[in-house]
Design a protein around this motif. Sequence first.
Motif, mmCIF file in Angstrom:
data_model
loop_
_atom_site.group_PDB
_atom_site.id
_atom_site.type_symbol
_atom_site.label_atom_id
_atom_site.label_comp_id
_atom_site.label_asym_id
_atom_site.label_seq_id
_atom_site.Cartn_x
_atom_site.Cartn_y
_atom_site.Cartn_z
ATOM 1 N N GLU A 185 11.576 -2.278 1.163
ATOM 2 C CA GLU A 185 12.329 -1.997 2.341
ATOM 3 C C GLU A 185 11.743 -3.177 3.267
ATOM 4 O OE1 GLU A 185 11.798 1.919 2.991
ATOM 5 O OE2 GLU A 185 12.876 2.613 1.050
ATOM 6 N N ARG A 186 11.142 -4.220 3.043
ATOM 7 C CA ARG A 186 10.446 -5.226 3.811
ATOM 8 C C ARG A 186 9.604 -4.982 4.841
ATOM 9 N NH1 ARG A 186 10.544 -9.315 1.718
ATOM 10 N NH2 ARG A 186 10.778 -10.711 3.835
ATOM 11 N N ARG A 187 8.890 -3.512 4.794
ATOM 12 C CA ARG A 187 8.063 -3.174 5.643
ATOM 13 C C ARG A 187 6.684 -3.744 5.295
ATOM 14 N NH1 ARG A 187 9.995 2.906 5.440
ATOM 15 N NH2 ARG A 187 9.267 2.368 3.337
ATOM 16 N N ARG A 188 5.879 -4.084 6.233
ATOM 17 C CA ARG A 188 4.480 -4.779 5.977
ATOM 18 C C ARG A 188 3.490 -3.945 5.600
ATOM 19 N NH1 ARG A 188 1.998 -9.517 10.007
ATOM 20 N NH2 ARG A 188 1.469 -7.556 10.938
ATOM 21 N N ILE A 189 2.738 -4.192 4.700
ATOM 22 C CA ILE A 189 1.553 -3.387 4.466
ATOM 23 C C ILE A 189 0.327 -4.264 4.499
ATOM 24 C CG2 ILE A 189 0.450 -1.677 2.661
ATOM 25 C CD1 ILE A 189 3.441 -1.567 1.225
ATOM 26 N N ALA A 225 2.355 -2.614 -7.477
ATOM 27 C CA ALA A 225 3.276 -3.659 -7.743
ATOM 28 C C ALA A 225 3.958 -3.300 -8.909
ATOM 29 C CB ALA A 225 2.755 -4.951 -7.556
ATOM 30 N N THR A 226 5.409 -3.495 -8.958
ATOM 31 C CA THR A 226 6.064 -3.174 -10.235
ATOM 32 C C THR A 226 7.154 -4.128 -10.031
ATOM 33 O OG1 THR A 226 7.413 -1.357 -9.418
ATOM 34 C CG2 THR A 226 5.408 -0.592 -10.559
ATOM 35 N N GLY A 227 7.416 -4.986 -11.078
ATOM 36 C CA GLY A 227 8.666 -5.674 -11.349
ATOM 37 C C GLY A 227 8.817 -6.831 -10.301
ATOM 38 N N GLY A 228 7.477 -7.089 -9.718
ATOM 39 C CA GLY A 228 7.316 -8.258 -8.691
ATOM 40 C C GLY A 228 7.471 -7.520 -7.226
ATOM 41 N N SER A 229 7.492 -6.393 -7.072
ATOM 42 C CA SER A 229 7.777 -5.781 -5.749
ATOM 43 C C SER A 229 6.859 -4.716 -5.468
ATOM 44 C CB SER A 229 9.226 -5.444 -5.417
ATOM 45 O OG SER A 229 9.416 -4.263 -6.164
ATOM 46 N N TYR A 230 6.616 -4.349 -4.161
ATOM 47 C CA TYR A 230 5.639 -3.433 -3.944
ATOM 48 C C TYR A 230 6.264 -2.099 -3.391
ATOM 49 C CZ TYR A 230 1.645 -6.802 -4.106
ATOM 50 O OH TYR A 230 0.723 -7.646 -4.768
ATOM 51 N N ALA A 231 5.501 -1.022 -3.621
ATOM 52 C CA ALA A 231 6.133 0.270 -2.993
ATOM 53 C C ALA A 231 4.581 0.964 -2.740
ATOM 54 C CB ALA A 231 6.770 0.964 -4.250
ATOM 55 N N ARG A 232 4.975 1.790 -1.585
ATOM 56 C CA ARG A 232 3.685 2.698 -1.012
ATOM 57 C C ARG A 232 3.995 4.089 -1.257
ATOM 58 N NH1 ARG A 232 1.091 1.492 4.842
ATOM 59 N NH2 ARG A 232 -0.605 2.686 4.494
ATOM 60 N N PRO A 288 14.721 8.303 -1.728
ATOM 61 C CA PRO A 288 13.733 8.514 -0.290
ATOM 62 C C PRO A 288 13.625 10.018 -0.116
ATOM 63 C CG PRO A 288 15.506 6.781 -0.170
ATOM 64 C CD PRO A 288 15.878 7.659 -1.516
ATOM 65 N N GLY A 289 12.459 10.328 0.673
ATOM 66 C CA GLY A 289 12.153 11.741 1.097
ATOM 67 C C GLY A 289 11.531 12.671 -0.063
ATOM 68 N N GLY A 290 11.295 11.773 -1.279
ATOM 69 C CA GLY A 290 10.880 12.763 -2.408
ATOM 70 C C GLY A 290 9.264 12.769 -2.230
ATOM 71 N N ARG A 291 8.836 13.144 -3.504
ATOM 72 C CA ARG A 291 7.328 13.229 -3.623
ATOM 73 C C ARG A 291 6.492 11.791 -3.247
ATOM 74 N NH1 ARG A 291 5.816 14.216 -9.581
ATOM 75 N NH2 ARG A 291 7.397 12.377 -9.658
ATOM 76 N N TYR A 292 5.447 11.958 -2.435
ATOM 77 C CA TYR A 292 4.781 10.936 -2.095
ATOM 78 C C TYR A 292 5.508 9.910 -0.885
ATOM 79 C CZ TYR A 292 1.699 12.585 -5.956
ATOM 80 O OH TYR A 292 0.714 13.217 -6.670
ATOM 81 N N ASP A 293 6.676 10.286 -0.367
ATOM 82 C CA ASP A 293 7.203 9.552 0.524
ATOM 83 C C ASP A 293 6.474 9.485 2.011
ATOM 84 O OD1 ASP A 293 9.729 8.278 1.195
ATOM 85 O OD2 ASP A 293 9.801 9.766 2.824
#
Length: 121
Positions: free
Chosen positions: A40-44, A75-82, A113-118
């Motif tokens: 979502e383009r948020r910086r981590i 990092a999955t498929g070249g993108s990051y998720a938190r 969005p809003g699910g587990r570990y959101d």
Amino acid sequence: MRRSSRLLNNFMRSFSFHGQGPGTSARTARGRTDRVRDGERRRIDLATFECRDISRSTVLQRVCYDRAHHDLVVATGGSYARYCGVAAETADRLLGAPSMGQFFNQNIKREAPGGRYDCGA
């Protein structure tokens, strides 16, 4: 203890975020801290995360965990998720799973969005 059990235990300890095993910090060769952007383009800022590059999974390329805040960045498929609120035990189990991708998909990955570990906004 059988040799195969000993090898598995040593392997698990070396990848544990709790143990004293080898790991990589989130600092670059020049001493700067890694910063990444999520889907979502948020910086981590990974300054407080312990990161590992993953070579044994076709799903995960990198796993970073912040023990103090219980945050996981993957990092999955070249993108990051938190993922927020992930217990250290869950992060350790991810790293030690026979199939890291399967463990991630079944136990951590959010479907919406809003699910587990959101992490919220």
